[in-house]
Design an enzyme around this catalytic site. Structure first.
Site, PDB file in Angstrom:
ATOM      1  N   LEU A 189       0.823  -1.209   0.000  1.00 14.63           N
ATOM      2  CA  LEU A 189       0.000   0.000   0.000  1.00 14.63           C
ATOM      3  C   LEU A 189       0.859   1.263   0.000  1.00 14.63           C
ATOM      4  O   LEU A 189       0.708   2.137  -0.851  1.00 14.63           O
ATOM      5  CB  LEU A 189      -0.939  -0.003   1.212  1.00 14.63           C
ATOM      6  N   GLY A 236      20.470   2.186  33.424  1.00 17.69           N
ATOM      7  CA  GLY A 236      21.622   3.071  33.397  1.00 17.69           C
ATOM      8  C   GLY A 236      22.480   2.827  32.169  1.00 17.69           C
ATOM      9  O   GLY A 236      21.981   2.533  31.084  1.00 17.69           O
ATOM     10  N   GLU A 279       1.260   1.452   9.844  1.00 14.31           N
ATOM     11  CA  GLU A 279      -0.196   1.277   9.906  1.00 14.31           C
ATOM     12  C   GLU A 279      -0.883   2.532  10.449  1.00 14.31           C
ATOM     13  O   GLU A 279      -1.904   2.446  11.141  1.00 14.31           O
ATOM     14  CB  GLU A 279      -0.558   0.021  10.698  1.00 14.31           C
TER      15      GLU A 279
END
Length: 394
Positions: free
Chosen positions: A133, A349, A373
């Site tokens: 997409l 740390g 997404e």
């Protein structure tokens, strides 16, 4: 030609699902967690882990049983995702698109013929499906697509470029979104096509070099007049693409939120274990109130995220909220895991900044969750816009 757009309810009862969840938890914590450093250094999932995932049915846990999957619904999917998030996110990425954004396009919108051809192979892991997409200049909103599909007789010719496509270097099948025409009164003009990876004109770019999530491969995908026949058009309709993308992404956002909770739980567990044993001046740092405050913030975030995930998944399954809840839970949980990971490094740390320490990897891995997404900013727009629309309708 028939299509199905109604999500399939769970086909697994509570007792069987408890067994699936227990096996997955054992697999993640006993088989994958000890090899996280190997996955990171090799930038790959070992083949024996990949095969074990196939054997367990993890490539098709959200695919209906009639097509060879386990048939989990979203309320069960998120419980599984919270276990998968406990280790390297590359594990889930290996089969995530098969079950999620790519596979659900076929489950929800494919024709019977398309399902019969592809879903059993997707569920078994024989085929790796990839959701194509995102493009340069167009993220998770398909309205901005530039990739075009032009009809030529009974065929379609696809031209364009996709970017950051998960599993592209490994994919056997690309679920490709393309514009067939400008949006008009008849629909969006966005279609989705099933394109085998060996189709002439389709080329996959070099593997991306990312900040984290080693072993989860992404790359660009180029389409240079890629020709497919009419059977490749999902649902047999030029206007299925937009709805399929939005439905798959919304469902996927709930899944990503659950994955975030699992990773946050791991960061919390690492933080508690370190605080209980590491000493400063002979005193375990966990006895210091400021460290306890950080642990408390982590725990609160994890608990809130888990509750939101379960609520959003129920709302999806019973169809009471498939718009606001998916975006709200992704926004909260992906932001939450970023804060939990940051606190984990702080509690450790200097050790927390060192490679081969789990919280250092987690810190890098989770940064992506706020981006793909749909970014956090996009989720805010979806939530706010839909709240206003809801008020206007009432």
């Amino acid at each position: 030609m028939t299509t199905s757009r109604t999500p399939v309810a769970s086909q697994v009862d509570a007792e069987d699902f408890a067994d699936i969840l227990a096996q997955t938890r054992e697999f993640v914590r006993e088989k994958v967690v000890p090899r996280e450093q190997e996955i990171g250094e090799s930038d790959a999932i070992p083949e024996d882990i990949r095969q074990a995932a196939k054997d367990m049915g993890l490539f098709g846990y959200a695919i209906p049983q009639e097509w060879g999957g386990l048939g989990l619904d979203l309320t069960q999917d998120v419980e599984l995702a919270m276990e998968l998030g406990y280790t390297s996110l590359a594990l889930r990425s290996m089969f995530g698109t098969n079950n999620g954004i790519a596979g659900q396009v076929l489950v929800g919108f494919g024709t019977d013929e398309q399902k019969a051809r592809w879903l059993e192979k997707i569920a078994s892991g024989e085929v790796v499906a990839s959701f194509a997409l995102t493009e340069p200049g167009a993220g998770s909103n398909p309205a901005g697509l530039r990739t075009k599909a032009v009809r030529d007789g009974d065929d379609w010719v696809i031209t364009g470029e996709k970017r950051f496509i998960t599993n592209a270097p490994l994919a056997d099948l690309f679920v490709v979104f393309a514009r067939t025409r400008a949006a008009d009164e008849n629909g969006t003009g966005i279609a989705v096509f099933l394109v085998p990876a060996d189709t002439p004109g389709l080329t996959v770019g070099v593997k991306d070099r990312k900040m984290g999530q080693e072993g989860a491969w992404t790359s660009d995908v180029h389409f240079d007049e890629v020709r497919v026949d009419s059977s490749a058009l999902v649902g047999g309709s030029e206007d299925v693409g937009y709805r399929a993308a939005m439905a798959s992404l919304a469902r996927g956002r709930v899944h990503i939120a659950a994955l975030s909770v699992g990773t946050a739980q791991r960061a919390l567990d690492e933080s508690v274990a370190y605080a209980a044993t590491a000493t400063q001046g002979g005193t375990p740092i966990g006895e210091f109130q400021l460290v306890q405050a950080m642990l408390a913030d982590q725990q609160t975030g994890v608990m809130a995220g888990r509750a939101m995930v379960r609520d959003a998944a129920r709302a999806w399954v019973d169809e009471t909220d498939r718009r606001i809840a998916p975006s709200a839970v992704k926004l909260f949980c992906t932001e939450m895991v970023g804060k939990v990971a940051d606190l984990a490094v702080q509690i450790h740390g200097g050790s927390g900044y060192m490679r081969d320490v789990a919280v250092e990897r987690i810190y890098r891995d989770v940064r992506l969750l706020r981006l793909y997404e749909g970014t956090s900013e996009i989720q805010r727009l979806i939530i706010g816009g839909n709240l206003v629309k809801r008020a206007q309708r009432s």
